[in-house]
Design an enzyme around this catalytic site. Structure first.
Site, PDB file in Angstrom:
ATOM      1  N   SER A 127       0.836  -1.191   0.000  1.00 31.05           N
ATOM      2  CA  SER A 127       0.000   0.000   0.000  1.00 31.05           C
ATOM      3  C   SER A 127       0.876   1.249   0.000  1.00 31.05           C
ATOM      4  CB  SER A 127      -0.852  -0.044   1.275  1.00 31.05           C
ATOM      5  OG  SER A 127      -1.332   1.223   1.616  1.00 31.05           O
ATOM      6  N   TYR A 152      -2.135  -0.505  10.875  1.00 33.62           N
ATOM      7  CA  TYR A 152      -2.405  -1.117   9.567  1.00 33.62           C
ATOM      8  C   TYR A 152      -1.225  -0.889   8.625  1.00 33.62           C
ATOM      9  CZ  TYR A 152      -3.902  -1.488   4.767  1.00 33.62           C
ATOM     10  OH  TYR A 152      -3.938  -1.811   3.426  1.00 33.62           O
ATOM     11  N   LYS A 156       1.838  -3.420   6.669  1.00 34.98           N
ATOM     12  CA  LYS A 156       2.283  -3.451   5.264  1.00 34.98           C
ATOM     13  C   LYS A 156       3.803  -3.265   5.190  1.00 34.98           C
ATOM     14  CE  LYS A 156      -1.692  -4.277   3.530  1.00 34.98           C
ATOM     15  NZ  LYS A 156      -1.975  -5.635   3.038  1.00 34.98           N
ATOM     16  N   ARG A 298      -9.425  15.257   9.095  1.00 30.03           N
ATOM     17  CA  ARG A 298      -9.430  13.935   9.734  1.00 30.03           C
ATOM     18  C   ARG A 298      -8.014  13.663  10.252  1.00 30.03           C
ATOM     19  NH1 ARG A 298     -11.027   8.706   6.101  1.00 30.03           N
ATOM     20  NH2 ARG A 298      -9.086   9.252   5.054  1.00 30.03           N
TER      21      ARG A 298
HETATM   22  P1  NAD Z   1     -11.289  -6.601   1.328  1.00 29.91           P
HETATM   23  O1  NAD Z   1     -11.548  -6.527   2.798  1.00 29.91           O
HETATM   24  O2  NAD Z   1     -12.417  -6.347   0.400  1.00 29.91           O
HETATM   25  O3  NAD Z   1     -10.666  -8.032   0.958  1.00 29.91           O
HETATM   26  C1  NAD Z   1      -9.822  -8.740   1.819  1.00 29.91           C
HETATM   27  C2  NAD Z   1     -10.410 -10.140   1.974  1.00 29.91           C
HETATM   28  O4  NAD Z   1      -9.556 -10.906   2.823  1.00 29.91           O
HETATM   29  C3  NAD Z   1     -11.801 -10.123   2.626  1.00 29.91           C
HETATM   30  O5  NAD Z   1     -12.717 -10.781   1.771  1.00 29.91           O
HETATM   31  C4  NAD Z   1     -11.611 -10.869   3.950  1.00 29.91           C
HETATM   32  O6  NAD Z   1     -12.757 -11.633   4.277  1.00 29.91           O
HETATM   33  C5  NAD Z   1     -10.376 -11.709   3.680  1.00 29.91           C
HETATM   34  N1  NAD Z   1      -9.561 -12.013   4.869  1.00 29.91           N
HETATM   35  C6  NAD Z   1      -9.086 -11.149   5.790  1.00 29.91           C
HETATM   36  N2  NAD Z   1      -8.381 -11.810   6.719  1.00 29.91           N
HETATM   37  C7  NAD Z   1      -8.401 -13.120   6.382  1.00 29.91           C
HETATM   38  C8  NAD Z   1      -7.863 -14.297   6.953  1.00 29.91           C
HETATM   39  N3  NAD Z   1      -7.170 -14.280   8.100  1.00 29.91           N
HETATM   40  N4  NAD Z   1      -8.079 -15.483   6.326  1.00 29.91           N
HETATM   41  C9  NAD Z   1      -8.797 -15.542   5.181  1.00 29.91           C
HETATM   42  N5  NAD Z   1      -9.333 -14.455   4.589  1.00 29.91           N
HETATM   43  C10 NAD Z   1      -9.153 -13.266   5.186  1.00 29.91           C
HETATM   44  O7  NAD Z   1     -10.071  -5.621   1.024  1.00 29.91           O
HETATM   45  P2  NAD Z   1      -9.496  -5.114  -0.379  1.00 29.91           P
HETATM   46  O8  NAD Z   1      -9.819  -3.681  -0.512  1.00 29.91           O
HETATM   47  O9  NAD Z   1      -9.866  -6.043  -1.466  1.00 29.91           O
HETATM   48  O10 NAD Z   1      -7.948  -5.213  -0.068  1.00 29.91           O
HETATM   49  C11 NAD Z   1      -7.164  -6.314  -0.518  1.00 29.91           C
HETATM   50  C12 NAD Z   1      -5.737  -6.092  -0.079  1.00 29.91           C
HETATM   51  O11 NAD Z   1      -5.240  -4.879  -0.629  1.00 29.91           O
HETATM   52  C13 NAD Z   1      -5.533  -5.982   1.433  1.00 29.91           C
HETATM   53  O12 NAD Z   1      -4.311  -6.612   1.778  1.00 29.91           O
HETATM   54  C14 NAD Z   1      -5.435  -4.490   1.668  1.00 29.91           C
HETATM   55  O13 NAD Z   1      -4.703  -4.189   2.821  1.00 29.91           O
HETATM   56  C15 NAD Z   1      -4.708  -4.064   0.404  1.00 29.91           C
HETATM   57  N6  NAD Z   1      -4.922  -2.658   0.043  1.00 29.91           N
HETATM   58  C16 NAD Z   1      -6.204  -2.191  -0.085  1.00 29.91           C
HETATM   59  C17 NAD Z   1      -6.416  -0.857  -0.415  1.00 29.91           C
HETATM   60  C18 NAD Z   1      -7.819  -0.292  -0.498  1.00 29.91           C
HETATM   61  O14 NAD Z   1      -7.966   0.915  -0.338  1.00 29.91           O
HETATM   62  N7  NAD Z   1      -8.832  -1.095  -0.754  1.00 29.91           N
HETATM   63  C19 NAD Z   1      -5.308  -0.017  -0.659  1.00 29.91           C
HETATM   64  C20 NAD Z   1      -4.027  -0.533  -0.544  1.00 29.91           C
HETATM   65  C21 NAD Z   1      -3.848  -1.867  -0.199  1.00 29.91           C
HETATM   66  C1  WQD Z   2      -9.351   9.784   0.576  1.00 27.75           C
HETATM   67  C2  WQD Z   2      -9.535  11.286   0.757  1.00 27.75           C
HETATM   68  C3  WQD Z   2      -9.986  11.932   3.029  1.00 27.75           C
HETATM   69  C4  WQD Z   2     -13.922  10.058   3.334  1.00 27.75           C
HETATM   70  C5  WQD Z   2      -6.778   4.832   2.743  1.00 27.75           C
HETATM   71  C6  WQD Z   2      -5.704   4.181   3.558  1.00 27.75           C
HETATM   72  C7  WQD Z   2      -4.559   3.787   2.676  1.00 27.75           C
HETATM   73  C8  WQD Z   2      -5.053   2.941   1.522  1.00 27.75           C
HETATM   74  C9  WQD Z   2      -6.143   3.602   0.776  1.00 27.75           C
HETATM   75  C10 WQD Z   2      -5.025   0.640   2.227  1.00 27.75           C
HETATM   76  C11 WQD Z   2      -8.851  11.799   2.016  1.00 27.75           C
HETATM   77  C12 WQD Z   2     -11.161  12.270   2.115  1.00 27.75           C
HETATM   78  C13 WQD Z   2     -12.705  10.489   2.832  1.00 27.75           C
HETATM   79  C14 WQD Z   2     -14.914  11.031   3.670  1.00 27.75           C
HETATM   80  C15 WQD Z   2     -13.417  12.777   2.950  1.00 27.75           C
HETATM   81  N1  WQD Z   2      -5.623   1.717   2.007  1.00 27.75           N
HETATM   82  N2  WQD Z   2     -12.456  11.826   2.647  1.00 27.75           N
HETATM   83  N3  WQD Z   2     -14.614  12.344   3.448  1.00 27.75           N
HETATM   84  O1  WQD Z   2      -7.125   7.796   3.652  1.00 27.75           O
HETATM   85  O2  WQD Z   2      -6.226   8.272   1.319  1.00 27.75           O
HETATM   86  O3  WQD Z   2      -6.236   5.989   2.147  1.00 27.75           O
HETATM   87  O4  WQD Z   2      -7.195   3.957   1.698  1.00 27.75           O
HETATM   88  O5  WQD Z   2      -3.866   0.392   2.144  1.00 27.75           O
HETATM   89  O6  WQD Z   2      -3.676   3.083   3.479  1.00 27.75           O
HETATM   90  O7  WQD Z   2      -5.255   5.116   4.536  1.00 27.75           O
HETATM   91  O8  WQD Z   2      -8.384   6.997   1.583  1.00 27.75           O
HETATM   92  O9  WQD Z   2     -10.686   7.035   0.769  1.00 27.75           O
HETATM   93  O10 WQD Z   2     -10.285   7.225   3.248  1.00 27.75           O
HETATM   94  O11 WQD Z   2      -9.693   9.125   1.790  1.00 27.75           O
HETATM   95  O12 WQD Z   2     -13.194  13.975   2.778  1.00 27.75           O
HETATM   96  O13 WQD Z   2     -16.011  10.703   4.166  1.00 27.75           O
HETATM   97  O14 WQD Z   2     -10.932  11.554   0.935  1.00 27.75           O
HETATM   98  O15 WQD Z   2      -9.774  12.949   3.963  1.00 27.75           O
HETATM   99  O16 WQD Z   2      -8.332  13.065   1.726  1.00 27.75           O
HETATM  100  P1  WQD Z   2      -6.961   7.383   2.253  1.00 27.75           P
HETATM  101  P2  WQD Z   2      -9.838   7.533   1.877  1.00 27.75           P
END
Ligand code: NAD
Ligand code: WQD
Length: 347
Positions: A127, A152, A156, A298
């Site tokens: 991430s 979190y 990562k 936030r």
């Molecule tokens: P998500 O929650 O939709 O998907 C993750 C899945 O993993 C879920 O379906 C959950 O049930 C499953 N899971 C969690 N822990 C588990 C365990 N111990 N055993 C089996 N299954 C398990 O999340 P996502 O948005 O699809 O994210 C996928 C990956 O990408 C994650 O590692 C997340 O940290 C990373 N990521 C997400 C974002 C984002 O903003 N969505 C951004 C950067 C990185």
């Molecule tokens: C985006 C922008 C908020 C909600 C997060 C994790 C990051 C990665 C991606 C996993 C920001 C603004 C949001 C709302 C708002 N995830 N906002 N009102 O915080 O950039 O990233 O998701 O790895 O690790 O931190 O994403 O979508 O929460 O926010 O104004 O109700 O939208 O302040 O500027 P963020 P976000």
């Protein structure tokens, strides 16, 4: 014969979209997901899109014996894409132990099985949060990490370090760490999208849930930042573009094109969009007015972050093909489809 890939977290948001891209590129997929933040309806959507039913093992990857049984049953797995993790930043501040336990134990168990069952290729969901409050923009893969802003984000950073050390010690395991920026949007069909069990907190689902009436209003977290309109800047990447980066990363490893056995890539579109610009894009593509107000900042938000993705373009041949308008259009179509689905089910 198609090559078999184990997708952990395959019922989740990014996992389900990636499965579609993998199937469309000829891979066979097995999913493992304990459904802690999803349900198996994503597999129905995947089947409608691709005509293929993907099996899911409802297993907690923190359970090593249960995880190992999957590898024993599928001794021909050639690659693993490890999505499974808990991902709520705020929740991780409240419950750090749960986040470290889930995200690290599951990773260790999956890597352990990869080594024991000779699976050579591993893709890890990292991430942009590993960069913390980045000192230079856009961030490249070489931009130094700052202190993690949450437990979190620390999972990562630690996950990346664990994979670096393990691949260094065991040359037969090749890993790619993909650092996603802000994934958003849904598949064009509106058959799959973001459907978390936990309440949404990311900007795009908050926008669509507000517009459809699930929330009375939304709050823009601050308009007094030093940016062009005062709101924070992020790099929103369409989930299908992100999905394709995984397929390409796997193909790159399978073709032996990697220069080292642990490589890292940024996956973003390389352009910053402010919160207010994102709202305007939503209003433009949907023709709907969004009920929002400006609120306080936030805590923990970085002012601005966006990617330099030159490395992914050069080595993986990957490029984002969709922009913020496509994100808003598909996210809205998905919101409408899943809300109607709930209403139809209720009768
Ligand atoms: P998500 O929650 O939709 O998907 C993750 C899945 O993993 C879920 O379906 C959950 O049930 C499953 N899971 C969690 N822990 C588990 C365990 N111990 N055993 C089996 N299954 C398990 O999340 P996502 O948005 O699809 O994210 C996928 C990956 O990408 C994650 O590692 C997340 O940290 C990373 N990521 C997400 C974002 C984002 O903003 N969505 C951004 C950067 C990185
Ligand atoms: C985006 C922008 C908020 C909600 C997060 C994790 C990051 C990665 C991606 C996993 C920001 C603004 C949001 C709302 C708002 N995830 N906002 N009102 O915080 O950039 O990233 O998701 O790895 O690790 O931190 O994403 O979508 O929460 O926010 O104004 O109700 O939208 O302040 O500027 P963020 P976000």
């Amino acid at each position: 014969m198609s090559r078999k890939v184990l997708v952990t977290g395959g019922c989740g948001y990014i996992g389900s979209h990636t499965i579609v891209d993998l199937l469309e590129h000829g891979f066979e997929v097995v999913s493992v997901d304990n459904l802690s933040n999803s349900d198996e309806s994503a597999l129905d959507g995947i089947e409608k899109i691709t005509g293929k039913r993907v099996p899911n093992y409802r297993v907690d990857l923190c359970d090593l014996a249960a995880t190992e049984r999957i590898f024993r049953e599928h001794s021909d797995i050639e690659g693993i894409i490890h999505f499974a993790a808990l991902k709520l930043v705020g929740e991780s501040v409240e419950q750090p132990l749960r986040y470290f336990r889930n995200n690290l134990n599951s990773l260790l168990n999956v890597v352990d099985c990869a080594l024991r069952y000779d699976v050579p290729h591993f893709i890890f969901s990292s991430s942009c949060s590993v960069y913390g409050n980045a000192t230079e923009l856009p961030v490249t893969e070489e931009t130094p990490w700052q202190e993690a802003e949450s437990p979190y984000a620390r999972t990562k950073q630690m996950g990346e370090q664990i994979l670096r050390d393990i691949t260094r010690a065991h040359g037969r395991l090749n890993a790619i760490l993909l650092r996603y920026f802000n994934p958003a949007g849904a598949h064009e069909s509106a058959l799959i999208g973001e459907a978390p069990t936990n309440p949404a907190s990311n900007l795009v689902p908050v926008i669509t849930e507000t517009a459809i009436g699930k929330r009375p209003e939304m709050v823009v977290f601050g308009d007094d930042y030093p940016t062009r309109d005062g709101s924070c800047i992020r790099d929103y990447i369409h989930v299908m573009d992100l999905a394709n980066a995984h397929t390409r990363a796997l193909q790159y490893l399978m073709a032996g094109r990697n220069a080292s056995n642990c490589e890292v890539f940024n996956v973003g579109i390389g352009q910053g969009v402010t919160v207010l610009e994102a709202i305007r894009a939503f209003e433009k593509v949907t023709g709907r007015k969004l009920n929002y107000r400006i609120g306080p900042r936030r805590p923990g938000d970085v002012v601005a972050i966006y990617a330099n993705y030159d490395k992914a373009e050069r080595l993986l041949g990957w490029q984002p093909r969709r922009n913020i308008d496509d994100i808003m259009r598909t996210a809205w179509q998905w919101e409408v489809a899943r809300t109607e689905g709930v209403e139809v089910a209720r009768g």
